[in-house]
Scaffold this motif. Structure first.
Motif, short mmCIF file in Angstrom:
data_model
loop_
_atom_site.label_atom_id
_atom_site.label_comp_id
_atom_site.label_asym_id
_atom_site.label_seq_id
_atom_site.Cartn_x
_atom_site.Cartn_y
_atom_site.Cartn_z
N PHE A 145 1.00 2.67 -6.44
CA PHE A 145 2.30 3.31 -6.69
C PHE A 145 3.32 2.21 -6.97
N VAL A 146 3.94 2.32 -8.13
CA VAL A 146 4.90 1.28 -8.53
C VAL A 146 6.27 1.93 -8.70
N GLY A 147 7.27 1.36 -8.06
CA GLY A 147 8.65 1.78 -8.29
C GLY A 147 9.06 3.07 -7.59
N TYR A 174 2.86 -0.42 -3.80
CA TYR A 174 1.88 -0.38 -2.72
C TYR A 174 0.69 0.40 -3.22
N MET A 175 -0.38 0.38 -2.44
CA MET A 175 -1.56 1.12 -2.86
C MET A 175 -1.99 2.11 -1.78
N TRP A 187 9.81 12.64 -1.47
CA TRP A 187 10.93 12.73 -0.53
C TRP A 187 11.37 11.35 -0.03
N ALA A 188 10.38 10.50 0.30
CA ALA A 188 10.70 9.21 0.90
C ALA A 188 10.96 8.18 -0.19
N GLN A 191 -0.84 4.61 4.77
CA GLN A 191 -0.48 3.79 3.61
C GLN A 191 0.71 4.37 2.86
N VAL A 192 0.79 5.70 2.79
CA VAL A 192 1.91 6.29 2.04
C VAL A 192 3.19 6.27 2.88
N LEU A 193 3.08 6.58 4.18
CA LEU A 193 4.27 6.52 5.04
C LEU A 193 4.87 5.11 5.00
N ALA A 194 4.01 4.10 5.22
CA ALA A 194 4.51 2.72 5.25
C ALA A 194 4.91 2.29 3.84
N GLY A 195 4.10 2.65 2.86
CA GLY A 195 4.35 2.21 1.50
C GLY A 195 5.66 2.76 0.94
N GLN A 196 6.00 3.98 1.35
CA GLN A 196 7.25 4.58 0.87
C GLN A 196 8.44 4.12 1.71
#
Ligand SMILES: Cc1cc2nc3c(=O)[nH]c(=O)nc-3n(C[C@H](O)[C@H](O)[C@H](O)COP(=O)(O)OP(=O)(O)OC[C@H]3O[C@@H](n4cnc5c(N)ncnc54)[C@H](O)[C@@H]3O)c2cc1C
Length: 503
Positions: free
Chosen positions: A84-86, A93-94, A393-394, A442-447
């Motif tokens: 996920f970029v931007g 992050y991935m 959302w995040a 990964q998505v919680l932290a990545g966002q």
């Protein structure tokens, strides 16, 4: 179930959903069943759907398909995750498949990592995920880790050409006895008090009778919606992207074993490398971006020249209010659609097929069977919907589309999940959640959602020990990745569809 006449299952539609369904039914049902599929080349298929998740391997294995042959036949590449970029300012992050780190005693890895972050000794999550590290180095291997027993095997999925996959499954299904009828369904006939569907009338005055009908006719839902009148539950207030433009470009020199999803002012753009070309598409909210702007943005962001004109697709996020009505079960786009951000649609076809096989009716269908089928489908869809909403959302982007995403009230379950993570770093996987704790992590932290606490047991090791533990995991991960072959070389060696994959 002993019938004098074979039990007739009619699959309406021959896209990915129709052929996956026909192939699985003919593989798993015995001689007491006849499987017929109707499709219309004149109507065609949606023609997208190139990225998958690791469960597809179970589907193919269940059918007894040789993996290398399938990869070569569908021009596939390997997929280790999604980058996920931007989605947050300047961030990338991935969401990589597979484990991240290693639990320490009974304490889930994220707690040791959160403590490490607080003490300034932890690296980004990517350093502890074999899939993530291999993906970013363009490397691939199958099977157990070679250099350290404590490292997991890398789960993987595929990027493939959806049209070639449908053709591959068609060959498989027809060779095993599925009868295909080419033609347009012009009328759906119903009979008796039950109102069950009895037959499909095709152009040329042909008619296909059946006992059970699987509606795989795509977004329109010819049987489930147009004939039986099942309504659609609209989720576009949560997931407002309603259009996409898809375009192939020449084969990428950067032949990455992962999907890239790059955010833009009103949605996101995908990049999916295949052996013979790269699949690209822009997903956007028509309330925030015109079709012309979307097209020029898509074409400006290709890494190689386009091979065709962009193809337009329109959709609404949501699902049918019932998936099994009378003797019709909707599978694929006929059952609903959640945008392709986490590549879940083909998986939803697969899990619908599993449910059909488990709850397969006899000649009399009970309300309880239908209700159970719908209950399980709803649970699965609700969880995936929440996972997708989290990405939107995040965000901390400035454009009106993204502001609105932050302000949209969340479904209750998702709001609770985020609060729990924030408060104490806990992630609980609920029943039927396709995504594991580490996927959510990964998505919680990545966002960029910070956890304010972690499990108290993560404080037990002495400070130096935590740093050493994290350092060891990162070093083992990097060492394992360093000995893996390059992604293109790996395909060239095992499953190339063509000779000249770029090294
Ligand atoms: C923009 C976009 C990107 C996507 N990306 C991904 C992805 O990366 N990963 C993923 O898993 N999924 C993705 N999907 C979803 C994926 O494309 C679908 O889930 C998959 O292709 C299944 O589609 P289908 O078979 O249900 O419908 P379709 O492909 O639309 O097939 C419908 C079939 O019904 C037939 N039909 C319709 N009406 C009639 C009639 N009257 N008579 C006879 N035949 C008829 C058609 O001819 C066709 O054969 C994406 C979807 C979109 C819109």
């Amino acid at each position: 179930m002993a019938f004098e006449q074979p039990y007739r299952i009619v699959v309406a539609g021959g896209g990915t959903a129709g052929w996956m369904t026909a192939a699985a039914l003919v593989r798993f049902l015995g001689p007491g069943f006849s499987i017929v599929l109707v499709e219309s080349e004149a109507i065609g298929t949606v023609g997208v759907g190139e990225a998958t998740i690791p469960q597809i391997r179970l589907f193919n294995a269940g059918l007894g398909i040789d993996e290398n042959a399938f990869i070569a036949a569908t021009q596939a590449s390997f997929k280790l995750g999604i980058e996920f970029v931007g989605w947050t300012k300047g961030g990338r992050y991935m969401h990589a498949f597979g484990d991240v780190g290693r639990d320490n005693g009974g304490v889930a890895f994220q707690h040791s990592w959160l403590r490490g972050l607080a003490e300034g000794v932890a690296e980004p999550l990517a350093a502890y995920s074999l899939n993530n590290a291999a993906a970013l180095s363009n490397r691939m291997q199958r099977g157990p880790a070679r250099t350290a027993q404590m490292l997991p095997e890398m789960p993987y999925a595929f990027h493939f050409d959806a049209g070639l996959y449908a053709r591959f499954l068609r060959n498989y299904a027809e060779a095993r006895g599925v009868t295909r009828h080419e033609g347009k369904i012009v009328e759906v006939l119903r009979g008796g008090e039950s109102g069950d569907v009895t037959a499909l009338r095709l152009d040329g005055d042909r008619s296909i009778e059946g006992d059970l009908f699987i509606d795989c006719t795509g977004f329109r839902g010819l049987l489930i919606a147009e004939t039986l009148g099942v309504e659609f539950e609209d989720w576009s207030h949560w997931l407002p992207c309603d259009r996409a433009l898809a375009v192939p470009s020449a084969r990428a020199r950067d032949f990455t074993p992962y999907t890239r999803a790059t955010a833009h002012s009103a949605g996101w753009q995908w990049r999916i490398p295949l052996q013979h070309r790269t699949g690209n598409g822009i997903v956007y909210s028509s309330a925030h971006l015109s079709d012309d702007e979307a097209a020029s943005r898509l074409l400006a962001n290709l890494d190689e020249p386009a091979l065709a004109e962009p193809r337009a697709l329109r959709f609404t996020a949501g699902k049918r209010k019932a998936f099994w009505q009378a003797n019709v079960i909707a599978v694929g786009l006929a059952s609903g659609f959640l945008e392709p951000l986490e590549s879940t649609s083909i998986h939803l076809i697969q899990s619908a097929i599993e449910r059909i096989l488990k709850l397969l009716p006899g000649r009399r269908i009970s309300d309880a069977q239908r209700a159970e089928y719908d209950r399980q489908t709803n649970l699965e869809l609700d969880r995936i919907r929440d996972f997708l909403i989290l990405h939107y959302w995040a965000n901390d982007r400035d454009e009106p589309f993204w502001h609105a995403r932050r302000e949209t009230p969340l479904p209750e379950g998702l709001a609770h999940k985020i609060e729990l993570w924030r408060a104490c770093g806990q992630i609980v996987r609920e029943d039927a959640d396709l995504f594991s704790e580490v996927a959510w992590l990964q998505v919680l932290a990545g966002q960029g959602i910070a956890a304010e606490g972690y499990h108290p047991l993560a404080d037990q090791p002495a400070s130096g020990q935590i740093a050493e533990y994290l350092d060891l995991l990162a070093k083992l991960t990097a060492r394992e990745v360093a000995q893996m072959p390059d992604h293109a070389a790996f395909i060239r060696q095992h499953c190339a569809a063509r000779e000249d994959i770029a090294a």
